[in-house]
Scaffold this motif. Structure first.
Motif, PDB file in Angstrom:
ATOM      1  N   GLU A  74     -20.570 138.481  43.950  1.00  0.00           N
ATOM      2  CA  GLU A  74     -19.574 137.410  43.868  1.00  0.00           C
ATOM      3  C   GLU A  74     -19.922 136.521  42.692  1.00  0.00           C
ATOM      4  O   GLU A  74     -21.064 136.093  42.540  1.00  0.00           O
ATOM      5  N   ILE A  75     -18.937 136.278  41.847  1.00  0.00           N
ATOM      6  CA  ILE A  75     -19.118 135.435  40.662  1.00  0.00           C
ATOM      7  C   ILE A  75     -18.166 134.254  40.787  1.00  0.00           C
ATOM      8  O   ILE A  75     -16.944 134.434  40.847  1.00  0.00           O
ATOM      9  N   ARG A  76     -18.713 133.063  40.848  1.00  0.00           N
ATOM     10  CA  ARG A  76     -17.909 131.848  41.005  1.00  0.00           C
ATOM     11  C   ARG A  76     -18.006 131.024  39.726  1.00  0.00           C
ATOM     12  O   ARG A  76     -19.102 130.687  39.266  1.00  0.00           O
ATOM     13  N   GLY A  77     -16.848 130.740  39.156  1.00  0.00           N
ATOM     14  CA  GLY A  77     -16.769 129.909  37.970  1.00  0.00           C
ATOM     15  C   GLY A  77     -16.085 128.591  38.263  1.00  0.00           C
ATOM     16  O   GLY A  77     -15.832 128.244  39.423  1.00  0.00           O
ATOM     17  N   LYS A  78     -15.788 127.865  37.226  1.00  0.00           N
ATOM     18  CA  LYS A  78     -15.164 126.553  37.407  1.00  0.00           C
ATOM     19  C   LYS A  78     -13.763 126.692  37.965  1.00  0.00           C
ATOM     20  O   LYS A  78     -13.361 125.940  38.872  1.00  0.00           O
ATOM     21  N   ASN A  79     -12.991 127.645  37.443  1.00  0.00           N
ATOM     22  CA  ASN A  79     -11.612 127.812  37.882  1.00  0.00           C
ATOM     23  C   ASN A  79     -11.300 129.230  38.337  1.00  0.00           C
ATOM     24  O   ASN A  79     -10.171 129.499  38.760  1.00  0.00           O
ATOM     25  N   THR A  80     -12.253 130.134  38.237  1.00  0.00           N
ATOM     26  CA  THR A  80     -12.011 131.533  38.560  1.00  0.00           C
ATOM     27  C   THR A  80     -13.168 132.090  39.389  1.00  0.00           C
ATOM     28  O   THR A  80     -14.334 131.841  39.068  1.00  0.00           O
ATOM     29  N   ASN A  81     -12.830 132.817  40.445  1.00  0.00           N
ATOM     30  CA  ASN A  81     -13.822 133.470  41.286  1.00  0.00           C
ATOM     31  C   ASN A  81     -13.516 134.962  41.350  1.00  0.00           C
ATOM     32  O   ASN A  81     -12.350 135.368  41.444  1.00  0.00           O
ATOM     33  N   LEU A  82     -14.574 135.759  41.300  1.00  0.00           N
ATOM     34  CA  LEU A  82     -14.432 137.214  41.329  1.00  0.00           C
ATOM     35  C   LEU A  82     -15.381 137.787  42.372  1.00  0.00           C
ATOM     36  O   LEU A  82     -16.551 137.406  42.431  1.00  0.00           O
ATOM     37  N   GLU A 136     -11.487 141.458  44.268  1.00  0.00           N
ATOM     38  CA  GLU A 136     -10.589 140.320  44.493  1.00  0.00           C
ATOM     39  C   GLU A 136     -10.871 139.262  43.444  1.00  0.00           C
ATOM     40  O   GLU A 136     -12.028 138.943  43.156  1.00  0.00           O
ATOM     41  N   ILE A 137      -9.809 138.726  42.870  1.00  0.00           N
ATOM     42  CA  ILE A 137      -9.945 137.664  41.884  1.00  0.00           C
ATOM     43  C   ILE A 137      -9.078 136.488  42.308  1.00  0.00           C
ATOM     44  O   ILE A 137      -7.953 136.662  42.780  1.00  0.00           O
ATOM     45  N   GLU A 138      -9.638 135.292  42.186  1.00  0.00           N
ATOM     46  CA  GLU A 138      -8.955 134.054  42.571  1.00  0.00           C
ATOM     47  C   GLU A 138      -9.018 133.087  41.399  1.00  0.00           C
ATOM     48  O   GLU A 138     -10.092 132.884  40.809  1.00  0.00           O
ATOM     49  N   HIS A 139      -7.875 132.502  41.055  1.00  0.00           N
ATOM     50  CA  HIS A 139      -7.820 131.594  39.904  1.00  0.00           C
ATOM     51  C   HIS A 139      -7.073 130.326  40.282  1.00  0.00           C
ATOM     52  O   HIS A 139      -6.028 130.368  40.935  1.00  0.00           O
ATOM     53  N   ARG A 158      -3.595 124.858  43.696  1.00  0.00           N
ATOM     54  CA  ARG A 158      -2.680 125.923  43.258  1.00  0.00           C
ATOM     55  C   ARG A 158      -3.522 127.144  42.922  1.00  0.00           C
ATOM     56  O   ARG A 158      -4.248 127.135  41.930  1.00  0.00           O
ATOM     57  N   THR A 159      -3.449 128.155  43.762  1.00  0.00           N
ATOM     58  CA  THR A 159      -4.289 129.329  43.559  1.00  0.00           C
ATOM     59  C   THR A 159      -3.442 130.589  43.440  1.00  0.00           C
ATOM     60  O   THR A 159      -2.401 130.730  44.097  1.00  0.00           O
ATOM     61  N   VAL A 160      -3.919 131.475  42.595  1.00  0.00           N
ATOM     62  CA  VAL A 160      -3.350 132.817  42.470  1.00  0.00           C
ATOM     63  C   VAL A 160      -4.456 133.802  42.841  1.00  0.00           C
ATOM     64  O   VAL A 160      -5.565 133.729  42.294  1.00  0.00           O
ATOM     65  N   ARG A 169      -0.903 137.073  45.624  1.00  0.00           N
ATOM     66  CA  ARG A 169      -0.496 135.869  46.345  1.00  0.00           C
ATOM     67  C   ARG A 169      -0.547 134.649  45.428  1.00  0.00           C
ATOM     68  O   ARG A 169      -1.474 134.496  44.628  1.00  0.00           O
ATOM     69  N   PHE A 170       0.434 133.779  45.600  1.00  0.00           N
ATOM     70  CA  PHE A 170       0.376 132.426  45.050  1.00  0.00           C
ATOM     71  C   PHE A 170       0.414 131.465  46.222  1.00  0.00           C
ATOM     72  O   PHE A 170       1.288 131.556  47.092  1.00  0.00           O
ATOM     73  N   THR A 171      -0.529 130.522  46.254  1.00  0.00           N
ATOM     74  CA  THR A 171      -0.614 129.560  47.351  1.00  0.00           C
ATOM     75  C   THR A 171      -0.644 128.149  46.796  1.00  0.00           C
ATOM     76  O   THR A 171      -1.432 127.849  45.892  1.00  0.00           O
ATOM     77  N   GLN A 172       0.216 127.311  47.342  1.00  0.00           N
ATOM     78  CA  GLN A 172       0.248 125.889  46.988  1.00  0.00           C
ATOM     79  C   GLN A 172      -0.202 125.094  48.213  1.00  0.00           C
ATOM     80  O   GLN A 172       0.429 125.130  49.266  1.00  0.00           O
TER      81      GLN A 172
END
Length: 630
Positions: free
Chosen positions: A552-560, A586-589, A597-599, A625-628
């Motif tokens: 798992e790689i967690r960044g400031k605005n992006t997680n992988l 899985e990638i989360e931004h 606001r996540t994609v 997915r887009f989640t607000q």
């Protein structure tokens, strides 16, 4: 569900929310205050006004006396409990002068935005799914195709009066993906709760999880719940009543179901009394009955259950804790057939723990539990134990920081009429030693565990087997990294069926941890387990390898996150060979650096290969997915 039904549901929900807004927050109302003082130039006034009403600089201020308008101006400054206005023509006598603040269009927008921020929370998710199947796709849980997904979770919280709060919640899902829902439209949760601020009394309409006791109620219902609690110096005294239906979705009330079950009505009452801070009593009654006017697609008959119980909790000297419940249940297995007689039976349970010694260098604690459920006992809480007796004992000793030992014993007696083939008695013993051999480094442990199970039938000829297990493990943690390795030996002996004998050897090892590089945090994980199992009589064997790798790689605005899993089994005992490979990514931004606001995008590949190729199949699962959040 028809469009008219969907429109009516949305209209009712919107009207409920709008009514609550207008009742709790005067969003469009004019605001009136009293003039407290005016400066010598008679063009600035200080006004006392309620601050639970949102007023902003620039709003129009109208100076009135009685019904006559004296002058107009604007709000210049807003304080915690008052405001200043700039207005010309303030008379010398300010007694009886009032200021009416008329919100500007900009203020209305600000009020609405502030209202949304303060009163509303929740999330809205929208996206698509793609499922692709290969081979024998009938063995997959997924349908082949392209699907849509929308989910709205809305919460509204406000204060009706100074002492009463209101809480509303709705969760609606629209999807044609049968992996999530069996219907395109699903009203999963609708809830309105009105509670006193200290939760001494309340009324809940809609979805509510209710817990009375271990045997009576412990489930989520759609209905009504009311309670009243009186807090005293001894603790709490109160009564709770609930009535509802066990439907998973609101649309099940008016829409046909593919797999229909009886509509079940559940009701109950609980009275609780805290004698003092050490002793608490509870008295419970619950009723469950199937609606005979509805149908059950499985062909089951409608039943009716009643249960009454008393429960108690005791806490003494910060060392002794005990809980217990005694219950009696009545069951009518077929409410339509008067020839079927009601059956009643007992259920009882208790568990207690005692801190024997609590010293820096020696700690000892014991636990004991007992449970009995008669042949015709039926709990309403979802506990399925029937015709069973169970004992449980555990003792733990800690010697300083470096040595600990645990012993656990379980006894199960199923089908309690002795002498029957269906009657089984099971005894389990579990002994564990832990040594921390490095002074000052308690994260390094050497563990030895010994396990024995003996199971025997009442007739002594149907079942008679025992299982022995020994496990040695070493693990350590250095800074942020944990490593472990172990060996397990398992032997099962069956004195009735010799071909069921087993002997297994298992080796496992793993490594996990995390480290940072700049703004990124990396959390790698790896583990492997190798098992060989053999039948001493037939000399057939089964080899199995399980491998897991990921990071798992967690960044400031992006997680992988990505993982790979392998399960490879060569089973001569069953005459089968199976290999399974799973790859997950899985990638989360966060859009524009905003976590609200996540994609999210994910892909999963699952391959299963068997010696019998007719059972081979593969799956490709893609989700976007887009989640607000708000």
């Amino acid at each position: 569900m028809s469009r008219n039904t969907l429109f009516r549901l949305a209209s009712h929900l919107s009207a409920l929310i709008l009514y609550s807004l207008l009742a709790c927050e005067p969003l469009f109302a004019n605001n009136t205050g009293i003039v407290l003082a005016a400066d010598s130039s008679r063009d600035i006034a200080l006004v006392d006004i309620a601050r639970d009403i949102h007023i902003f600089s620039g709003d129009t201020a109208v100076l009135t006396k009685g019904s006559a308008e004296i002058a107009r101006g604007i709000v210049s400054e807003v304080y915690s409990d008052s405001l200043r206005i700039s207005v010309s023509g303030i008379p010398d006598d300010i007694s009886g002068l009032e200021i009416q603040v008329i919100p500007s269009e900009e203020t209305l927008v600000k009020r609405a935005r502030k209202l949304l921020e303060e009163k509303f929370s929740g999330s809205f998710a929208t996206g698509v799914d793609s499922h692709r199947r290969e081979g024998n796709g009938n063995r997959s849980f997924y349908e082949h195709g392209f699907f849509f997904y929308h989910d709205l979770d809305l919460n509204y919280r406000d204060r009706l009066t100074e002492n009463v709060n209101v809480d509303m919640n709705a969760n609606i899902r629209v999807t044609d993906n049968r992996y999530y829902e069996i219907k395109n439209f699903s009203a999963k949760r609708l809830r309105l709760a009105v509670k006193e601020k200290d939760d001494q009394y309340g009324l809940v309409l809609g979805d509510e999880y209710t817990y009375f006791s271990h045997y009576t109620l412990s489930q989520s219902l759609k209905g009504v719940k009311a309670y009243h609690h009186i807090k005293t110096s001894a603790g709490q005294t109160g009564i709770t009543a609930v009535f509802g239906v066990n439907k998973p979705r609101w649309d099940d009330f008016y829409d046909d179901q593919e797999f229909e079950a009886f509509q079940r009505y559940v009701s109950g009452v609980r009275i609780e009394q805290d004698v003092n801070e050490h002793v608490k009593f509870g008295c419970n009654f619950a009723d469950s009955r199937d609606d005979e006017a509805t149908s059950d697609s499985s062909g089951a008959t409608p039943d009716h259950h009643d249960i009454f119980s008393n429960d108690v909790e005791v806490h003494l000297f910060d060392r002794f804790n005990a809980r217990g419940e005694f219950a009696y249940a009545w069951t009518d297995a077929n409410a339509k057939d008067l020839r079927v007689k009601n059956k009643g039976d007992l259920g009882a349970r208790t568990d207690m723990d005692l801190l024997i010694t609590d010293h820096k260098y020696f700690t000892s604690r014991s636990y004991y539990g007992y449970e009995y459920a008669g042949e015709n006992f039926a709990a309403l809480s979802g506990i399925l134990k029937t015709d069973r007796e169970e004992h449980y004992f555990r003792h733990k000793v800690e010697i300083g920081q470096y040595v600990s030992t645990k012993y656990q014993f379980n006894y199960f007696h199923n089908n309690t009429k002795d002498g029957l083939a269906a009657t089984t008695k099971t005894r389990k013993h579990d002994l564990e030693f832990t040594i921390r051999p490095i002074p000052g480094h308690t994260a390094t442990e050497l563990i030895a565990e010994f396990y024995l199970t003996r199971r025997k039938s009442g007739d002594h000829v149907t079942t008679d087997n025992n299982t022995r297990s020994m496990y040695w493990k070493a693990q350590t943690k250095i800074k942020n990294t944990t490593a472990w390795g172990g060996y397990r030996r398992v032997q099962k002996r069956d004195d009735i069926t010799l071909t069921s004998d087993r002997r297994a050897h298992v080796v496992d090892a793993g490594l996990k941890g995390y480290f940072a590089v700049g703004d990124f945090r990396f959390s790698p994980l790896g583990s492997v387990e190798v098992e060989q199992e053999a039948n001493p009589t037939t000399r057939n064997w089964d080899n199995m390898v399980r491998l897991r790798l990921g990071c798992e790689i967690r960044g400031k605005n992006t997680n992988l996150r990505f993982y790979y899993l392998l399960r490879d089994e060569n089973n001569q005992i069953l005459g089968d060979v199976e290999e399974r490979n799973i790859f997950d990514i899985e990638i989360e931004h966060y859009l524009f650096g905003d976590p609200s606001r996540t994609v999210e995008a994910s892909f999963r590949r699952d391959d299963r290969n068997n010696k019998n190729t007719t059972r081979d199949y593969g799956e490709d699962i893609f989700t976007l997915r887009f989640t607000q959040f708000f």
